[in-house]
Design an enzyme around this catalytic site. Sequence first.
Site, PDB file in Angstrom:
ATOM      1  N   LYS A  83       0.857  -1.193   0.000  1.00  0.00           N
ATOM      2  CA  LYS A  83       0.000   0.000   0.000  1.00  0.00           C
ATOM      3  C   LYS A  83       0.891   1.239   0.000  1.00  0.00           C
ATOM      4  O   LYS A  83       1.749   1.395   0.869  1.00  0.00           O
ATOM      5  CB  LYS A  83      -0.816   0.006   1.296  1.00  0.00           C
ATOM      6  CG  LYS A  83      -2.308   0.101   1.121  1.00  0.00           C
ATOM      7  CD  LYS A  83      -2.928   0.101   2.501  1.00  0.00           C
ATOM      8  CE  LYS A  83      -4.402   0.251   2.473  1.00  0.00           C
ATOM      9  NZ  LYS A  83      -4.950   0.427   3.813  1.00  0.00           N
TER      10      LYS A  83
HETATM   11  C1  E4P Z   1      -8.406   1.268   3.905  1.00  0.00           C
HETATM   12  O1  E4P Z   1      -7.525   0.665   3.367  1.00  0.00           O
HETATM   13  C2  E4P Z   1      -8.229   2.020   5.165  1.00  0.00           C
HETATM   14  O2  E4P Z   1      -7.438   1.251   6.013  1.00  0.00           O
HETATM   15  C3  E4P Z   1      -9.514   2.275   5.868  1.00  0.00           C
HETATM   16  O3  E4P Z   1     -10.630   1.882   5.105  1.00  0.00           O
HETATM   17  C4  E4P Z   1      -9.638   3.597   6.521  1.00  0.00           C
HETATM   18  O4  E4P Z   1     -10.878   3.678   7.170  1.00  0.00           O
HETATM   19  P1  E4P Z   1     -11.215   4.808   8.235  1.00  0.00           P
HETATM   20  O5  E4P Z   1     -11.368   6.097   7.503  1.00  0.00           O
HETATM   21  O6  E4P Z   1     -12.504   4.384   8.871  1.00  0.00           O
HETATM   22  O7  E4P Z   1     -10.059   4.838   9.198  1.00  0.00           O
END
Ligand code: E4P
Length: 222
Positions: A83
């Site tokens: 990522k």
């Molecule tokens: C996705 O890869 C992220 O880890 C995640 O969906 C972030 O979500 P949040 O905005 O609820 O922290």
Amino acid sequence: MKIFLDTASLTEIQEASALGVVDGITTNPSLLAREAGDPETILREICRLIDGPISAEVVATDAPGMIEEGRHWASLHPNIVVKCPCTLEGLKATRALSSEGHRVNMTLIFSPTQALLAAKAGARFVSPFVGRLDDIATPGMELVRDILQIFDNYDFDCEVLAASLRHPMHVVEAAKMGAHIGTMPYAVFNGLLKHPLTDIGLKKFLDDWEKARKEMATKAAR
Ligand code: E4P
């Protein structure tokens, strides 16, 4: 729509994996920081539990650092997806890592142009953050719709991973518009199944069954 869990909790992943409907996992530094133990060991264990893409995020902010970290994450298991954040340096790292054959999930996407550039740089997944846009009074789902429409016009090998889904209606909307993947916390995942009418209906079936059995037993005893 493929369902990913947005968690680094092995307990949650273990429970969900038993159902056989979870297709992958997304983690991020905040989620891994919440868990006790070494992130590498946790990621390896996640890969053992779920046979699908497992996102592991880089924390370097310069391209060479991201590339080094990304290579390291990718070396842990073939299912690891690196990522990278959607920054200028992240874009350089995405191009380099994808050219080496590593799958990249470009994260922290908040505009259709970011998604377009991510796909052009070779990202295999783009993660638009729905809930975080909703948090600032901007309709997050419209971003998912825009990205899907743009990707529909071209031949990118890149899936739209609707992220930051905060409640079951986000999941319904993402599925209705054809998002390839939705990632959600375990609590949201659990909420997809529950319905009070199912519980009430089941109770009535079982009560009726039990009552009929008792009546039959009483008749037979006469
Ligand atoms: C996705 O890869 C992220 O880890 C995640 O969906 C972030 O979500 P949040 O905005 O609820 O922290």
